[in-house]
Design a protein around this motif. Sequence first.
Motif, PDB file in Angstrom:
ATOM      1  N   LEU A 128      36.934  47.036  39.156  1.00  0.00           N
ATOM      2  CA  LEU A 128      35.842  46.581  39.749  1.00  0.00           C
ATOM      3  C   LEU A 128      34.602  47.139  39.633  1.00  0.00           C
ATOM      4  O   LEU A 128      33.506  46.690  39.787  1.00  0.00           O
ATOM      5  CB  LEU A 128      36.130  46.541  41.252  1.00  0.00           C
ATOM      6  N   SER A 129      34.556  48.440  39.154  1.00  0.00           N
ATOM      7  CA  SER A 129      33.353  49.120  38.926  1.00  0.00           C
ATOM      8  C   SER A 129      32.798  48.785  37.546  1.00  0.00           C
ATOM      9  O   SER A 129      31.461  49.198  37.305  1.00  0.00           O
ATOM     10  CB  SER A 129      33.516  50.574  39.082  1.00  0.00           C
ATOM     11  N   ASN A 130      33.463  48.356  36.470  1.00  0.00           N
ATOM     12  CA  ASN A 130      33.074  48.134  35.154  1.00  0.00           C
ATOM     13  C   ASN A 130      33.672  46.784  34.535  1.00  0.00           C
ATOM     14  O   ASN A 130      32.996  46.441  33.551  1.00  0.00           O
ATOM     15  CB  ASN A 130      33.288  49.395  34.108  1.00  0.00           C
ATOM     16  N   ASN A 131      34.345  46.239  35.402  1.00  0.00           N
ATOM     17  CA  ASN A 131      34.889  44.773  34.857  1.00  0.00           C
ATOM     18  C   ASN A 131      35.998  45.043  33.581  1.00  0.00           C
ATOM     19  O   ASN A 131      35.912  43.854  33.268  1.00  0.00           O
ATOM     20  CB  ASN A 131      33.934  43.658  34.794  1.00  0.00           C
ATOM     21  N   MET A 161      38.867  54.967  34.196  1.00  0.00           N
ATOM     22  CA  MET A 161      39.162  55.575  35.514  1.00  0.00           C
ATOM     23  C   MET A 161      39.718  56.974  35.346  1.00  0.00           C
ATOM     24  O   MET A 161      40.078  57.547  36.269  1.00  0.00           O
ATOM     25  CB  MET A 161      39.881  54.581  36.463  1.00  0.00           C
ATOM     26  N   HIS A 162      40.008  57.282  34.184  1.00  0.00           N
ATOM     27  CA  HIS A 162      40.838  58.888  34.099  1.00  0.00           C
ATOM     28  C   HIS A 162      40.289  60.026  34.453  1.00  0.00           C
ATOM     29  O   HIS A 162      40.819  60.846  34.991  1.00  0.00           O
ATOM     30  CB  HIS A 162      41.508  58.790  32.583  1.00  0.00           C
ATOM     31  N   GLU A 170      41.267  44.980  40.970  1.00  0.00           N
ATOM     32  CA  GLU A 170      41.661  43.598  41.825  1.00  0.00           C
ATOM     33  C   GLU A 170      42.925  43.350  40.799  1.00  0.00           C
ATOM     34  O   GLU A 170      42.966  43.370  39.487  1.00  0.00           O
ATOM     35  CB  GLU A 170      40.850  42.404  41.274  1.00  0.00           C
ATOM     36  N   LEU A 171      44.188  43.069  41.406  1.00  0.00           N
ATOM     37  CA  LEU A 171      45.228  42.740  40.734  1.00  0.00           C
ATOM     38  C   LEU A 171      45.496  40.822  40.734  1.00  0.00           C
ATOM     39  O   LEU A 171      45.302  40.639  41.807  1.00  0.00           O
ATOM     40  CB  LEU A 171      46.688  43.448  41.411  1.00  0.00           C
ATOM     41  N   VAL A 172      46.008  40.495  39.699  1.00  0.00           N
ATOM     42  CA  VAL A 172      46.130  39.196  39.736  1.00  0.00           C
ATOM     43  C   VAL A 172      47.350  38.767  38.906  1.00  0.00           C
ATOM     44  O   VAL A 172      47.737  39.276  37.726  1.00  0.00           O
ATOM     45  CB  VAL A 172      45.118  38.414  38.935  1.00  0.00           C
ATOM     46  N   ARG A 173      48.247  38.053  39.547  1.00  0.00           N
ATOM     47  CA  ARG A 173      49.720  37.856  38.938  1.00  0.00           C
ATOM     48  C   ARG A 173      49.320  36.852  37.800  1.00  0.00           C
ATOM     49  O   ARG A 173      48.659  35.762  38.335  1.00  0.00           O
ATOM     50  CB  ARG A 173      50.653  37.196  40.039  1.00  0.00           C
TER      51      ARG A 173
END
Length: 197
Positions: A128-131, A161-162, A170-173
């Motif tokens: 969510l910080s960089n899409n 993010m490493h 955000e997780l989306v199934r």
Amino acid sequence: MKRKLSQLIMALIASMSINMANAATHKIHKKSYQKNSHQKKSSQKSSGQSHQKKIHQKNSQQSHHKKAHKHGELAGKNFMHGTASFYGENDGFAGRKMADGNLLNPNDAHFAAHPTLPLGTKLMVTNLSNNRTIYVEVTDRMPKKGRVIDLTFAAAKYLGMHNKGLAKVELVRISEDEFARKKRYLEVDNDDSGAQG
């Protein structure tokens, strides 16, 4: 004289009868008024209790609705927000057997651990910080407290993010077909070069 006395007695009796009748009527009216007043108070009390009950039910529904919106269960709404971390890089997990029986390869961006989702569940993960968005499969388990997903080191690099180690995601199934079509791609914004470092 007797006649006057008789008239006086009759007048007295008539007056007493009238007074008794008025007293009886007043008593009846008083009882009727008390009964109506009691019924009115009971009706107001019942109405007030009913109104309070409706307000409580409404607030309860609103509360319940706000709670569901806040937590956003993935199983029911196909999305979840939370914190992601990664593993498999200098922590001893590389090469270990995962919950699905395969060995963890930290260079494979498509492996992921989740506390509760069924193994094999396919997810779209967006930082969510960089899409930036990648596609993963739940292949392993992790502790239930604190995070919503553990990614591989390769996935963490793709998502940028490493270095920080943690990111809001955000997780989306998604379906099997969508995962098969998109798992080879890293999705980024137009102004994002997609560089891993």
